[in-house]
Enzyme design. Structure first.
Site, mmCIF file in Angstrom:
data_model
loop_
_atom_site.group_PDB
_atom_site.id
_atom_site.type_symbol
_atom_site.label_atom_id
_atom_site.label_comp_id
_atom_site.label_asym_id
_atom_site.label_seq_id
_atom_site.Cartn_x
_atom_site.Cartn_y
_atom_site.Cartn_z
ATOM 1 C CB SER A 128 -0.940 -0.042 1.462
ATOM 2 O OG SER A 128 -1.348 1.330 1.600
ATOM 3 C CE1 TYR A 152 -3.524 -2.543 5.563
ATOM 4 C CE2 TYR A 152 -2.961 -0.099 5.251
ATOM 5 C CZ TYR A 152 -3.395 -1.313 4.933
ATOM 6 O OH TYR A 152 -3.314 -1.522 3.472
ATOM 7 C CE LYS A 156 -1.411 -4.555 3.370
ATOM 8 N NZ LYS A 156 -1.577 -5.738 2.752
HETATM 9 C C1 UD1 Z 1 -7.027 4.692 3.516
HETATM 10 C C2 UD1 Z 1 -5.871 4.393 4.287
HETATM 11 C C3 UD1 Z 1 -4.847 3.645 3.992
HETATM 12 C C4 UD1 Z 1 -5.217 2.527 2.920
HETATM 13 C C5 UD1 Z 1 -6.460 2.993 2.225
HETATM 14 C C6 UD1 Z 1 -6.994 1.875 1.161
HETATM 15 C C7 UD1 Z 1 -6.278 5.785 6.340
HETATM 16 C C8 UD1 Z 1 -5.668 7.085 7.200
HETATM 17 N N1 UD1 Z 1 -5.495 5.389 5.319
HETATM 18 O O1 UD1 Z 1 -6.529 5.730 2.593
HETATM 19 O O2 UD1 Z 1 -3.856 3.359 4.670
HETATM 20 O O3 UD1 Z 1 -4.385 2.023 2.301
HETATM 21 O O4 UD1 Z 1 -7.562 3.704 2.880
HETATM 22 O O5 UD1 Z 1 -7.846 2.437 0.433
HETATM 23 O O6 UD1 Z 1 -7.064 5.469 6.597
HETATM 24 N N2 UD1 Z 1 -12.819 11.289 3.276
HETATM 25 C C9 UD1 Z 1 -13.749 12.124 3.794
HETATM 26 N N3 UD1 Z 1 -14.902 11.603 4.170
HETATM 27 C C10 UD1 Z 1 -15.076 10.522 4.498
HETATM 28 C C11 UD1 Z 1 -14.028 9.329 4.024
HETATM 29 C C12 UD1 Z 1 -12.954 9.880 3.683
HETATM 30 O O7 UD1 Z 1 -13.765 13.242 3.602
HETATM 31 O O8 UD1 Z 1 -16.295 9.991 5.053
HETATM 32 C C13 UD1 Z 1 -11.448 11.741 2.720
HETATM 33 C C14 UD1 Z 1 -10.433 11.387 3.551
HETATM 34 O O9 UD1 Z 1 -10.239 12.515 4.518
HETATM 35 C C15 UD1 Z 1 -9.200 11.504 2.402
HETATM 36 C C16 UD1 Z 1 -9.940 10.753 1.356
HETATM 37 O O10 UD1 Z 1 -11.325 10.904 1.464
HETATM 38 O O11 UD1 Z 1 -8.786 12.591 2.291
HETATM 39 C C17 UD1 Z 1 -9.953 9.481 1.142
HETATM 40 O O12 UD1 Z 1 -10.062 8.632 2.132
HETATM 41 P P1 UD1 Z 1 -10.132 7.052 2.484
HETATM 42 O O13 UD1 Z 1 -10.911 6.542 1.186
HETATM 43 O O14 UD1 Z 1 -10.300 6.624 3.796
HETATM 44 O O15 UD1 Z 1 -8.469 6.573 2.057
HETATM 45 P P2 UD1 Z 1 -6.964 7.434 2.580
HETATM 46 O O16 UD1 Z 1 -7.332 8.023 3.942
HETATM 47 O O17 UD1 Z 1 -6.168 7.896 1.688
#
Ligand code: UD1
Length: 341
Positions: A128, A152, A156
């Site tokens: 990842s 996590y 990895k």
């Molecule tokens: C997350 C994991 C990462 C993992 C990846 C797999 C964390 C900190 N990181 O990444 O280790 O490999 O998923 O897919 O959890 N967001 C919102 N509202 C929401 C959900 C998300 O605003 O309800 C935003 C988050 O702040 C982020 C973006 O959407 O900026 C993507 O979020 P997410 O899909 O959870 O992925 P990551 O955080 O990049």
């Protein structure tokens, strides 16, 4: 001896695993799913069979059940293993680190023992972009320093190193770790996709579940980041493109000079949370109920991949657009609502 290329796909009933099973089969490989369905539904198998129009070979087993797996490895001449099976929720890993260590280290150790014992030559590991932590330079390439900010992420990073050290100790086995950026989207049929257990952690499943009425509203986690629109930037990659990267990785390993390597799998393009919300509304015509909330702890402002190594070494690049990914996810969300009734 059969000349069929059998590939063991651990976690093959999961989100990325199931799409990879389709990609493998469509490219002449013969996938064998090994999944204990702790984090996937058994009906995924039937849906895969209807899409492939043939029976899917699968075994309900955990990676750590070595005696059972030994039976599978003795039954087929295995060309390679793609190891997806692992826990993957960052927040949960902070609460239950030992559960993560046990499963994510234990499963990998079992699989490495088995490939050694059965002389399996090709190993593909699901890593990842989380291993980059908060990168100093973006786009990030594979030489960027690695770190971790959760148990996590730690698993990895250590898994990648375990593979490297293991490879040193054996001859003839070649391995590749694919560092996925943010997988989104679903199969074009809308019949296979991401079906999170409980409240989704990831952005797009939260968006589609809000749009369909399963969730009240989406919270955008912060709009005061140092990015053009203030929301975080990620590299969202269509899961079907990601699945094809595994086929490319196996093809590469067959002739690879290096016995172990790591490769970024992303699109090379960054998209903000606000852009995702807008694309979703434009693509589906659904008005999304959202609000701006606080930052989520542990989120980094911005990350996207330098994809040169994947392009050159694997001869692979992401082909599908973010809009295609969004509309396929929406199709899947609607399909699964009816399917689960
Ligand atoms: C997350 C994991 C990462 C993992 C990846 C797999 C964390 C900190 N990181 O990444 O280790 O490999 O998923 O897919 O959890 N967001 C919102 N509202 C929401 C959900 C998300 O605003 O309800 C935003 C988050 O702040 C982020 C973006 O959407 O900026 C993507 O979020 P997410 O899909 O959870 O992925 P990551 O955080 O990049």
């Amino acid at each position: 001896m059969s000349d069929k290329k059998y590939i063991i796909v651990t976690g093959g009933a999961g989100y990325i695993g199931s799409h990879t099973v389709l990609a493998l089969r469509n490219n002449g490989y013969h996938p064998i799913i090994v999944d204990d369905f702790r984090n996937a539904n058994k009906d995924v198998i039937e849906r895969l069979e209807s899409l492939l129009d043939e029976e899917v070979i699968y075994f309900s087993a955990a990676c750590q059940e070595e005696p059972r797996l030994r039976g599978i490895f003795s039954q087929f001449p295995i060309h390679g293993v793609i190891h997806f099976a692992a826990y993957k929720a960052v927040g949960e890993s902070v609460e239950k680190p030992l559960m993560y260590f046990d499963n994510n280290f234990g499963s990998l150790i079992s699989m490495l023992e088995l490939i050694k014992e059965f002389n399996v030559k090709h190993f593909v590991f699901s890593s990842s972009c989380t291993v980059y932590g908060d990168p100093k330079q973006i786009p990030v390439d594979e030489n960027s320093p690695v770190s971790y900010n959760s148990p996590y992420g730690f698993t990895k990073k250590v898994n990648e190193e375990m593979i490297e050290q293991f490879i040193e100790s054996v001859s003839e086995i070649k391995a590749i770790s694919l560092r996925y950026f943010n997988p989104i989207g679903a199969h074009e049929s809308g019949k296979i996709g991401e079906e999170p257990d409980g409240i989704p952690n990831n952005l797009l499943p939260f968006i589609t579940q809000t749009a369909i009425g399963k969730r009240e509203e989406l919270t955008i986690f912060g709009d005061d980041y140092d990015t053009p629109d203030g929301t975080c930037i990620r590299d969202y990659i269509h899961v079907a493109d990601l699945a094809e990267a595994h086929v490319a990785a196996l093809n590469y390993l067959a002739d690879a000079n290096d016995r172990t390597t790591v490769v970024n799998v992303g699109t090379g393009k960054g998209t903000s949370v606000m852009e995702m919300v807008n694309y979703f509304q434009e693509e589906t015509g659904v008005d999304l109920n959202y609000r701006i909330g606080n930052r989520r702890e542990g989120d980094i402002p911005s990350i996207y991949a330098n994809t040169s190594k994947a392009n050159n070494l694997l001869n692979w690049e992401a082909k599908r657009s973010i809009r295609e990914a969004i509309s396929s996810s929406w199709k899947f969300e609607q399909f699964i609502k009816e399917f689960r009734k």
